[in-house]
Structure formats: structure tokens, C-alpha cells
Design a protein around this motif. Sequence first.
Motif, PDB file in Angstrom:
ATOM      1  N   TYR A   1     -17.170   2.306  13.822  1.00  0.00           N
ATOM      2  CA  TYR A   1     -17.193   3.643  14.405  1.00  0.00           C
ATOM      3  C   TYR A   1     -16.757   4.677  13.368  1.00  0.00           C
ATOM      4  O   TYR A   1     -17.350   5.761  13.265  1.00  0.00           O
ATOM      5  CB  TYR A   1     -16.287   3.683  15.624  1.00  0.00           C
ATOM      6  CG  TYR A   1     -16.379   4.948  16.438  1.00  0.00           C
ATOM      7  CD1 TYR A   1     -17.592   5.351  17.000  1.00  0.00           C
ATOM      8  CD2 TYR A   1     -15.253   5.744  16.656  1.00  0.00           C
ATOM      9  CE1 TYR A   1     -17.679   6.513  17.751  1.00  0.00           C
ATOM     10  CE2 TYR A   1     -15.337   6.906  17.414  1.00  0.00           C
ATOM     11  CZ  TYR A   1     -16.552   7.287  17.951  1.00  0.00           C
ATOM     12  OH  TYR A   1     -16.628   8.445  18.693  1.00  0.00           O
ATOM     13  N   SER A   2     -15.744   4.344  12.567  1.00  0.00           N
ATOM     14  CA  SER A   2     -15.288   5.262  11.516  1.00  0.00           C
ATOM     15  C   SER A   2     -16.364   5.460  10.459  1.00  0.00           C
ATOM     16  O   SER A   2     -16.522   6.549   9.914  1.00  0.00           O
ATOM     17  CB  SER A   2     -14.014   4.715  10.857  1.00  0.00           C
ATOM     18  OG  SER A   2     -12.949   4.676  11.784  1.00  0.00           O
TER      19      SER A   2
ATOM     20  N   HIS B   1       0.813  -1.212   0.000  1.00  0.00           N
ATOM     21  CA  HIS B   1       0.000   0.000   0.000  1.00  0.00           C
ATOM     22  C   HIS B   1       0.847   1.263   0.000  1.00  0.00           C
ATOM     23  O   HIS B   1       0.592   2.198  -0.758  1.00  0.00           O
ATOM     24  CB  HIS B   1      -0.933  -0.005   1.214  1.00  0.00           C
ATOM     25  CG  HIS B   1      -2.075   0.944   1.098  1.00  0.00           C
ATOM     26  ND1 HIS B   1      -1.924   2.303   1.288  1.00  0.00           N
ATOM     27  CD2 HIS B   1      -3.378   0.744   0.792  1.00  0.00           C
ATOM     28  CE1 HIS B   1      -3.092   2.895   1.122  1.00  0.00           C
ATOM     29  NE2 HIS B   1      -3.988   1.968   0.816  1.00  0.00           N
ATOM     30  N   GLU B   2       1.861   1.287   0.849  1.00  0.00           N
ATOM     31  CA  GLU B   2       2.593   2.533   1.072  1.00  0.00           C
ATOM     32  C   GLU B   2       3.734   2.746   0.083  1.00  0.00           C
ATOM     33  O   GLU B   2       4.311   3.829   0.018  1.00  0.00           O
ATOM     34  CB  GLU B   2       3.068   2.580   2.520  1.00  0.00           C
ATOM     35  CG  GLU B   2       1.874   2.494   3.472  1.00  0.00           C
ATOM     36  CD  GLU B   2       2.202   2.790   4.921  1.00  0.00           C
ATOM     37  OE1 GLU B   2       3.340   3.227   5.206  1.00  0.00           O
ATOM     38  OE2 GLU B   2       1.311   2.600   5.763  1.00  0.00           O
TER      39      GLU B   2
ATOM     40  N   SER C   1     -11.554   4.591   1.588  1.00  0.00           N
ATOM     41  CA  SER C   1     -10.592   3.573   2.021  1.00  0.00           C
ATOM     42  C   SER C   1     -10.723   3.219   3.495  1.00  0.00           C
ATOM     43  O   SER C   1     -10.853   4.099   4.356  1.00  0.00           O
ATOM     44  CB  SER C   1      -9.167   4.075   1.764  1.00  0.00           C
ATOM     45  OG  SER C   1      -8.213   3.155   2.266  1.00  0.00           O
ATOM     46  N   THR C   2     -10.650   1.928   3.780  1.00  0.00           N
ATOM     47  CA  THR C   2     -10.616   1.461   5.176  1.00  0.00           C
ATOM     48  C   THR C   2      -9.178   1.215   5.648  1.00  0.00           C
ATOM     49  O   THR C   2      -8.964   0.757   6.772  1.00  0.00           O
ATOM     50  CB  THR C   2     -11.414   0.152   5.332  1.00  0.00           C
ATOM     51  OG1 THR C   2     -10.759  -0.901   4.616  1.00  0.00           O
ATOM     52  CG2 THR C   2     -12.842   0.315   4.827  1.00  0.00           C
ATOM     53  N   TYR C   3      -8.211   1.528   4.803  1.00  0.00           N
ATOM     54  CA  TYR C   3      -6.825   1.153   5.089  1.00  0.00           C
ATOM     55  C   TYR C   3      -6.310   1.740   6.404  1.00  0.00           C
ATOM     56  O   TYR C   3      -5.713   1.023   7.219  1.00  0.00           O
ATOM     57  CB  TYR C   3      -5.919   1.589   3.944  1.00  0.00           C
ATOM     58  CG  TYR C   3      -4.451   1.359   4.221  1.00  0.00           C
ATOM     59  CD1 TYR C   3      -3.900   0.079   4.136  1.00  0.00           C
ATOM     60  CD2 TYR C   3      -3.606   2.404   4.576  1.00  0.00           C
ATOM     61  CE1 TYR C   3      -2.563  -0.148   4.398  1.00  0.00           C
ATOM     62  CE2 TYR C   3      -2.267   2.188   4.835  1.00  0.00           C
ATOM     63  CZ  TYR C   3      -1.746   0.916   4.748  1.00  0.00           C
ATOM     64  OH  TYR C   3      -0.426   0.695   5.006  1.00  0.00           O
ATOM     65  N   ASN C   4      -6.499   3.039   6.618  1.00  0.00           N
ATOM     66  CA  ASN C   4      -5.912   3.682   7.798  1.00  0.00           C
ATOM     67  C   ASN C   4      -6.422   3.068   9.089  1.00  0.00           C
ATOM     68  O   ASN C   4      -5.645   2.802  10.016  1.00  0.00           O
ATOM     69  CB  ASN C   4      -6.212   5.189   7.785  1.00  0.00           C
ATOM     70  CG  ASN C   4      -5.444   5.919   6.702  1.00  0.00           C
ATOM     71  OD1 ASN C   4      -4.416   5.433   6.234  1.00  0.00           O
ATOM     72  ND2 ASN C   4      -5.932   7.076   6.295  1.00  0.00           N
ATOM     73  N   ILE C   5      -7.731   2.828   9.172  1.00  0.00           N
ATOM     74  CA  ILE C   5      -8.275   2.270  10.411  1.00  0.00           C
ATOM     75  C   ILE C   5      -7.872   0.818  10.570  1.00  0.00           C
ATOM     76  O   ILE C   5      -7.584   0.352  11.674  1.00  0.00           O
ATOM     77  CB  ILE C   5      -9.814   2.447  10.461  1.00  0.00           C
ATOM     78  CG1 ILE C   5     -10.343   2.024  11.829  1.00  0.00           C
ATOM     79  CG2 ILE C   5     -10.502   1.675   9.355  1.00  0.00           C
ATOM     80  CD1 ILE C   5      -9.839   2.875  12.975  1.00  0.00           C
ATOM     81  N   ARG C   6      -7.801   0.069   9.478  1.00  0.00           N
ATOM     82  CA  ARG C   6      -7.367  -1.325   9.574  1.00  0.00           C
ATOM     83  C   ARG C   6      -5.887  -1.406   9.972  1.00  0.00           C
ATOM     84  O   ARG C   6      -5.482  -2.304  10.707  1.00  0.00           O
ATOM     85  CB  ARG C   6      -7.601  -2.053   8.253  1.00  0.00           C
ATOM     86  CG  ARG C   6      -9.076  -2.285   7.929  1.00  0.00           C
ATOM     87  CD  ARG C   6      -9.206  -3.127   6.670  1.00  0.00           C
ATOM     88  NE  ARG C   6     -10.570  -3.281   6.234  1.00  0.00           N
ATOM     89  CZ  ARG C   6     -11.431  -4.195   6.680  1.00  0.00           C
ATOM     90  NH1 ARG C   6     -11.034  -5.053   7.618  1.00  0.00           N
ATOM     91  NH2 ARG C   6     -12.649  -4.279   6.208  1.00  0.00           N
TER      92      ARG C   6
END
Length: 225
Positions: A110-111, A45-46, A88-93
Motif C-alpha cells: 500500500y505504501s 537503525h535508530e 526506505s521501507t524501514y518506517n512501514i516495516r
Amino acid sequence: MFVRFILVLFLFSAAGCVSTSAKRVNNSHLMISIPDARLRILEYHESGQYDRDVEAKTRKIEEVVKKAIADGVKYPAVIMSVEDVLVSTYNIRKKQGFADNSCARKALDYSVILGILPVIKPSVKVFESLLSRGIPVFIISHRPENLRVSILENLAGAGYSGWSGLYLLPPNHQDDSSGFYEEVRKGLHRTGINIVATVGAIPSDIAGEQTGTPILYPNYIYSLR
């Protein structure tokens, strides 16, 4: 390369233990450690490769739409999923270590309720391109109907507007959402709309009839990469 058993490893990890009495896996050369799996997800991802892969998918959407227009398809439209397609759900995951335990699911929920999932930039560009061509975009989500306001606020805050419909999970699909996307597509088709592309993040999003061209976004957890 990512492999599908990574998800299984995450689920074992989320449960807090791995059975010592489990049978030995014959293809043990395919196994990687949970920390290594997480590192591979982060690297994918990064490093920017995820974004490049998403951009390739958006180019495919453009190609499909251009062909439909050139072929004179009447009332063409595109269906796009919400999570990990539009936002994107990436940051919370990532904060939850890509786990799938109850704590991680609650944090993601919650997000969603707060409407703070960030935009996937290539997606908003292709979304705007479709609308500029006069192609309706219908949005669909596995989230329940009672989260409509939160999802609307999230989409608007991420830069999306002008879609032709937002379909959320009704009560009769709460226990099994596998056929929901297909049901929506069939309903749209009955009104005369020709779905030329269905864009999703997991295989069930693009399974079944009336998909047009199925386009599966890269998913850093379920990917075959």
C-alpha cells in the motif's frame, strides 16, 4: 550481531505459532528471542549506525566510478535498486513489527502504491554526484510493471530525477524474479554500456554477470551484523 536466522524467527512469528515438536537447534547459543531481534534492528537503525554504514557504501560507489573514469572506461554506468537503496521501507516495516505476514506485506504494498516511501539521504547525494559526473544511473525494482506510475511518483517525491531508465518486473518474471536483474544488466551490456557498479539491498540484486563492482547496502533484516 544480527544473524540470518532472524528472518526465520520472523516468519515463524508471522505465522502465529512456533512448533513445539520442532527439533532442538544444536547451536542454541546462537538463538535470540524475537523481541530481542526486533530491539537489535531498532538499535542498529535508530542509533545512526545504519546511516553511517550506508554512507560507507556510497563512498565505495564514488571510488569505483572515479577509478572507472581514470581508467578510461567507455560508457560507464551504475545500476541501483529502489527499495532500501533509494527509498526506505524501514518506517512501514517498523509499524508492522518487522513481520512478514500477509498483513505486513499488504501494508508495504500500500505504501508503494501511494508512493510514500521516504528517501535514503546518502543515496540521493551519491545519485546526484553520479549524474554530475556524467555517469548514467539505471534503476531497477522487483515491483511489477503496473506500479510504474507509483514508483515514478515516489522517486520524484524523494528527490530523484535524471535517471536513464527504470526497469520493473515483467509478467514472465512474476513467479521468480531471481534472474531479472542479471537479464537487465546483460541487455544494457549488449548496447555497449559498461556497468561499473550494481547496488542492491539483498544478495540476489547483485548476483550474476555484468555487475561491475557489486555493492550490497546494509539491510537491518537480512544483515549478518
